[in-house]
Motif scaffolding. Structure first.
Motif, mmCIF file in Angstrom:
data_model
loop_
_atom_site.group_PDB
_atom_site.id
_atom_site.type_symbol
_atom_site.label_atom_id
_atom_site.label_comp_id
_atom_site.label_asym_id
_atom_site.label_seq_id
_atom_site.Cartn_x
_atom_site.Cartn_y
_atom_site.Cartn_z
ATOM 1 N N LEU A 270 -18.866 11.711 -27.955
ATOM 2 C CA LEU A 270 -17.869 11.153 -28.872
ATOM 3 C C LEU A 270 -18.488 10.739 -30.198
ATOM 4 O O LEU A 270 -17.812 10.153 -31.044
ATOM 5 C CB LEU A 270 -17.189 9.931 -28.236
ATOM 6 N N GLY A 271 -19.768 11.016 -30.368
ATOM 7 C CA GLY A 271 -20.451 10.618 -31.586
ATOM 8 C C GLY A 271 -21.948 10.790 -31.426
ATOM 9 O O GLY A 271 -22.418 11.561 -30.581
ATOM 10 N N LEU A 272 -22.692 10.037 -32.220
ATOM 11 C CA LEU A 272 -24.142 10.199 -32.304
ATOM 12 C C LEU A 272 -24.866 8.997 -31.718
ATOM 13 O O LEU A 272 -24.556 7.852 -32.051
ATOM 14 C CB LEU A 272 -24.549 10.378 -33.770
ATOM 15 N N SER A 273 -25.832 9.262 -30.861
ATOM 16 C CA SER A 273 -26.678 8.221 -30.287
ATOM 17 C C SER A 273 -27.974 8.141 -31.084
ATOM 18 O O SER A 273 -28.661 9.148 -31.271
ATOM 19 C CB SER A 273 -26.982 8.546 -28.820
ATOM 20 N N ILE A 274 -28.306 6.934 -31.572
ATOM 21 C CA ILE A 274 -29.549 6.745 -32.315
ATOM 22 C C ILE A 274 -30.321 5.580 -31.703
ATOM 23 O O ILE A 274 -29.804 4.851 -30.849
ATOM 24 C CB ILE A 274 -29.296 6.463 -33.813
ATOM 25 N N LEU A 295 -16.491 18.214 -35.483
ATOM 26 C CA LEU A 295 -15.322 18.815 -34.843
ATOM 27 C C LEU A 295 -15.397 18.656 -33.328
ATOM 28 O O LEU A 295 -14.388 18.371 -32.671
ATOM 29 C CB LEU A 295 -15.217 20.293 -35.223
ATOM 30 N N ASP A 296 -16.597 18.819 -32.768
ATOM 31 C CA ASP A 296 -16.781 18.598 -31.328
ATOM 32 C C ASP A 296 -16.446 17.153 -30.964
ATOM 33 O O ASP A 296 -15.751 16.891 -29.976
ATOM 34 C CB ASP A 296 -18.230 18.899 -30.925
ATOM 35 N N TRP A 297 -16.961 16.214 -31.749
ATOM 36 C CA TRP A 297 -16.678 14.802 -31.478
ATOM 37 C C TRP A 297 -15.181 14.526 -31.543
ATOM 38 O O TRP A 297 -14.631 13.828 -30.695
ATOM 39 C CB TRP A 297 -17.409 13.919 -32.494
ATOM 40 N N GLN A 298 -14.539 15.094 -32.568
ATOM 41 C CA GLN A 298 -13.106 14.866 -32.745
ATOM 42 C C GLN A 298 -12.312 15.427 -31.569
ATOM 43 O O GLN A 298 -11.409 14.769 -31.037
ATOM 44 C CB GLN A 298 -12.642 15.533 -34.038
ATOM 45 N N ASN A 299 -12.647 16.619 -31.146
ATOM 46 C CA ASN A 299 -11.952 17.233 -30.010
ATOM 47 C C ASN A 299 -12.138 16.411 -28.738
ATOM 48 O O ASN A 299 -11.203 16.250 -27.942
ATOM 49 C CB ASN A 299 -12.450 18.662 -29.790
ATOM 50 N N ASN A 300 -13.337 15.898 -28.545
ATOM 51 C CA ASN A 300 -13.599 15.092 -27.350
ATOM 52 C C ASN A 300 -12.874 13.752 -27.403
ATOM 53 O O ASN A 300 -12.403 13.244 -26.377
ATOM 54 C CB ASN A 300 -15.102 14.876 -27.186
ATOM 55 N N LEU A 301 -12.777 13.159 -28.598
ATOM 56 C CA LEU A 301 -12.026 11.906 -28.745
ATOM 57 C C LEU A 301 -10.553 12.104 -28.405
ATOM 58 O O LEU A 301 -9.911 11.219 -27.830
ATOM 59 C CB LEU A 301 -12.163 11.378 -30.176
ATOM 60 N N ASN A 302 -10.022 13.262 -28.744
ATOM 61 C CA ASN A 302 -8.620 13.553 -28.442
ATOM 62 C C ASN A 302 -8.361 13.676 -26.943
ATOM 63 O O ASN A 302 -7.209 13.604 -26.502
ATOM 64 C CB ASN A 302 -8.186 14.842 -29.142
ATOM 65 N N LYS A 303 -9.423 13.857 -26.163
ATOM 66 C CA LYS A 303 -9.281 14.016 -24.710
ATOM 67 C C LYS A 303 -9.493 12.711 -23.948
ATOM 68 O O LYS A 303 -9.302 12.675 -22.730
ATOM 69 C CB LYS A 303 -10.288 15.056 -24.207
ATOM 70 N N VAL A 304 -9.898 11.649 -24.645
ATOM 71 C CA VAL A 304 -10.159 10.377 -23.960
ATOM 72 C C VAL A 304 -8.840 9.803 -23.442
ATOM 73 O O VAL A 304 -7.889 9.623 -24.211
ATOM 74 C CB VAL A 304 -10.832 9.366 -24.911
ATOM 75 N N PRO A 305 -8.741 9.508 -22.144
ATOM 76 C CA PRO A 305 -7.495 8.940 -21.598
ATOM 77 C C PRO A 305 -7.153 7.614 -22.268
ATOM 78 O O PRO A 305 -8.030 6.808 -22.578
ATOM 79 C CB PRO A 305 -7.829 8.733 -20.110
#
Length: 334
Positions: A270-274, A295-305
């Motif tokens: 859902l984002g970047l780990s630092i 875009l990957d992060w955004q798509n995954n955020l849209n799938k969060v219940p």
């Protein structure tokens, strides 16, 4: 509902609160009346509730709401041990303990406090649907990375000096490609606040009204800053408000490796780990953010219940739990 001030206390000055609390006991005792429950936020208010009702014939039942575990309660010092013993004494007289993180139960109350028979109830810092704006707008607009500057958002209580030092250096060395938008309240030594606000790439919008201004704030940013180091208890057991808000507003998050926020953000992409302990490497990771990753992060955020970030039936379940202790409904909050 009647609201009455019990006095003024400084943030974080827990031992200075003692006299204010003791002076408030008489006021609380007068207001108890026929109340059936006293709902207390954090340990000092639980003590006030217990002390104010000493020797009452028809004593109310206690609910202890632990929003955050103070660092001193998680340390291995003599003072910490004494405070935990005091908390154990009060919790054993409490009917329900409400925790803001499910990890508080096993990681703190079971492991450190050995309080296994207590009744616990989890109400995380999720968003309430009745608090949210009716007109949300487009919460998942994705600005292209080439449309600089990319705006990072740092919201809430700002209390991590290491984050501010990291962000200042990162912004100064990024050629204006990243900006930082801050809203909230600083609880750091003044030099760190002054440092970050001297950057020409930082905009500070002051404090904000929750939840009314959330949509406006999140609408101004591209990525949410949620990386901070606030002690062992926070790292191991807590999940921040920023996580729930980031999920709701569909904003990719930057999180500190090893935290409970990062556990989901990194695990679900859902984002970047630092790692703030490795600043140069972490800055390079930030500079390498591109449209494909976002875009990957955004798509995954849209799938969060929705259940992950929105309150569902937690409050109704708490009410039902309280009804098992008493059929009455009167309540006083302290």
């Amino acid at each position: 509902m009647e609201i009455r001030s019990l006095g003024f206390i400084e943030h974080g000055k827990y031992f200075r609160r003692i006299w204010t609390l003791l002076a408030s006991a008489k006021t609380i005792r007068k207001k108890i009346g026929h109340q059936d429950y006293i709902y207390s936020f954090n340990l000092d208010m639980l003590f006030l509730a217990w002390f104010s009702t000493l020797f009452l014939k028809d004593r109310p039942k206690f609910v202890y709401d632990l929003l955050d575990i103070h660092p001193i309660l998680y340390k291995k010092t003599v003072l910490s041990g004494l405070l935990r013993a005091f908390e154990r004494f009060l919790v054993r007289k409490t009917n329900v303990v409400v925790v803001a993180s499910p990890f508080y139960i096993d990681g703190y109350f079971h492991e450190l406090q050995t309080l296994y028979s207590t009744s616990y109830h989890v109400i995380e810092n999720k968003l309430n649907t009745f608090d949210l704006p009716q007109n949300e707008g487009n919460r998942d607009v994705l600005k292209k990375t080439d449309d600089f500057p990319m705006v990072l958002g740092f919201f809430g209580i700002i209390r991590c000096p290491r984050s501010l030092k990291f962000l200042y250096k990162f912004l100064e060395t990024s050629n204006g490609k990243f900006h930082l938008y801050i809203r909230g309240m600083f609880l750091v030594p003044e030099q760190f606040k002054e440092l970050i606000l001297t950057s020409p790439f930082v905009e500070f919008g002051g404090s904000y009204l929750y939840p009314d201004e959330l949509s406006e704030m999140y609408g101004k940013i591209d990525i949410l800053w949620a990386a901070q180091q606030l002690g062992e208890a926070h790292t191991k057991l807590s999940r921040t408000n920023r996580f729930y808000q980031g999920c709701y507003f569909k904003k990719p998050m930057i999180t500190q490796a090893g935290t409970k926020d990062d556990e989901i953000v990194a695990g679900s992409n859902l984002g970047l780990s630092i790692d703030l302990n490795q600043p140069e490497q972490s800055m390079e990771l930030l500079r390498n953010i591109d449209d494909v990753k976002r875009l990957d992060w955004q798509n995954n955020l849209n799938k969060v219940p929705k259940e992950v970030f929105l309150i569902t039936d937690e409050y109704q379940e708490l009410i039902q739990k309280l009804k098992t202790f008493s059929k009455k409904k009167n309540l006083i909050l302290v």
